[in-house]
Design a protein around this motif. Structure first.
Motif, PDB file in Angstrom:
ATOM      1  N   ASP A 116       0.952  -1.213  -0.107  1.00 53.32           N
ATOM      2  CA  ASP A 116      -0.125  -0.037   0.101  1.00 53.32           C
ATOM      3  C   ASP A 116       0.952   1.133  -0.213  1.00 53.32           C
ATOM      4  OD1 ASP A 116      -2.501   1.245   0.203  1.00 53.32           O
ATOM      5  OD2 ASP A 116      -2.461   1.288   2.282  1.00 53.32           O
ATOM      6  N   PHE A 173     -11.634  -1.217   5.662  1.00 52.75           N
ATOM      7  CA  PHE A 173     -10.326  -0.487   6.076  1.00 52.75           C
ATOM      8  C   PHE A 173     -10.313  -1.091   7.636  1.00 52.75           C
ATOM      9  CE2 PHE A 173      -9.371   3.461   3.506  1.00 52.75           C
ATOM     10  CZ  PHE A 173      -9.461   2.681   2.293  1.00 52.75           C
ATOM     11  N   ARG A 206      -2.225  -1.923   9.919  1.00 55.62           N
ATOM     12  CA  ARG A 206      -1.266  -1.262  10.707  1.00 55.62           C
ATOM     13  C   ARG A 206      -0.291  -2.274  11.280  1.00 55.62           C
ATOM     14  NH1 ARG A 206      -5.014   3.081  11.973  1.00 55.62           N
ATOM     15  NH2 ARG A 206      -5.324   3.707   9.853  1.00 55.62           N
ATOM     16  N   THR A 237      -3.339  -5.585   2.019  1.00 61.74           N
ATOM     17  CA  THR A 237      -2.513  -4.932   1.396  1.00 61.74           C
ATOM     18  C   THR A 237      -1.938  -4.070   2.624  1.00 61.74           C
ATOM     19  OG1 THR A 237      -2.039  -2.758  -0.271  1.00 61.74           O
ATOM     20  CG2 THR A 237      -4.231  -2.831   0.986  1.00 61.74           C
TER      21      THR A 237
HETATM   22  O1  G3P Z   1      -5.123   2.280   0.735  1.00 64.04           O
HETATM   23  C1  G3P Z   1      -6.263   2.316   1.468  1.00 64.04           C
HETATM   24  C2  G3P Z   1      -5.799   2.249   2.984  1.00 64.04           C
HETATM   25  O2  G3P Z   1      -4.799   0.996   3.179  1.00 64.04           O
HETATM   26  C3  G3P Z   1      -5.399   3.096   3.795  1.00 64.04           C
HETATM   27  O3  G3P Z   1      -4.625   2.801   4.936  1.00 64.04           O
HETATM   28  O4  G3P Z   1      -3.533   3.520   7.115  1.00 64.04           O
HETATM   29  O5  G3P Z   1      -4.560   5.294   5.453  1.00 64.04           O
HETATM   30  O6  G3P Z   1      -6.183   3.941   6.854  1.00 64.04           O
HETATM   31  P1  G3P Z   1      -4.913   4.085   6.244  1.00 64.04           P
END
Ligand code: G3P
Length: 220
Positions: A6, A129, A167, A184
């Motif tokens: 990602d 998410f 995370r 991802t």
């Molecule tokens: O690409 C979408 C997603 O993976 C974003 O992650 O860490 O910004 O919540 P985050």
């Protein structure tokens, strides 16, 4: 389980692709902004490095414009996956692009009903998410478990569950236990997956003992 990274950082992508551990890439407008580079240029470059799906997100919010943007992005390379938000216009765009044989990733999914709608619209991937749900005190991985269970009930559903907003390594282990299709992962979390203090300690001890033997493997 497939591993996507990602990021829109081409150097990171190249390094991970070299390791042979990369099945695809996801980007979003925030990651493109962070890269400081031209959107089309970055997407094309990533598509040259990685054979698998590369998600590039539309930024229009109305169907007609979203569709036009999606087609434009899909024209960049055969492995572009058009990312659309989980809105009614996004789902309509998903349906049209999917019917035209273009891969679509329906993003910003935060509930099981939304995931059902993404599958109904013929999405190639749905992106729940997990980290952002955890951030507001909800259980991101419970959503993954629910979606996997729902999708498994229907042979006709081909949509893959792409766990996003990852995370930490625990998210990835749980995703694998639940049978999610794809995770991802930000580059730093991907690299953190191989770390264990006992591996480092064990390796240091093996190398110290080996040195005492005075032997080399290549010098024979
Ligand atoms: O690409 C979408 C997603 O993976 C974003 O992650 O860490 O910004 O919540 P985050």
């Amino acid at each position: 389980m497939k591993f996507f990274v990602d990021t829109a950082d081409v150097k990171e992508i190249r390094d991970l692709a070299d390791l042979g551990l990369l099945d695809g890439v996801t980007t979003n407008p925030s990651l493109i902004a962070k890269s400081g580079r031209d959107f089309f240029e970055v997407v094309k470059e990533i598509c040259d490095i990685v054979e698998g799906p590369v998600s590039a997100e539309v930024t229009a919010t109305e169907y007609d414009k979203m569709l036009e943007e999606g087609r434009r992005l899909a024209d960049l390379a055969g492995n572009v996956t058009v990312k659309v938000p989980l809105t009614l216009a996004g789902l309509k765009t998903c349906r049209t692009l999917s019917q035209a044989g273009i891969m679509v990733n329906v993003t910003l999914c935060f509930s099981a009903p939304q995931a059902i709608m993404a599958a109904k619209a013929g999405a190639t991937f749905v992106s729940p998410f997990v980290g952002r749900l955890d951030d507001i005190g909800q259980d991101g991985m419970q959503l993954i478990s629910d979606i996997v269970q729902i999708y498994n009930n229907y042979d006709a559903i081909r949509t893959e569950v792409l766990v996003a907003s990852v995370r930490h390594p625990g998210h990835i282990v749980d995703a694998a236990k639940m049978g999610a299709d794809v995770v991802t992962v930000p580059p730093n979390v991907l690299k953190a997956l191989v770390h264990h203090p006992l591996t480092d300690k064990g390796l240091a001890a093996f190398l110290a003992d080996w040195q005492k033997t005075g032997q080399t493997i290549l010098g024979r």
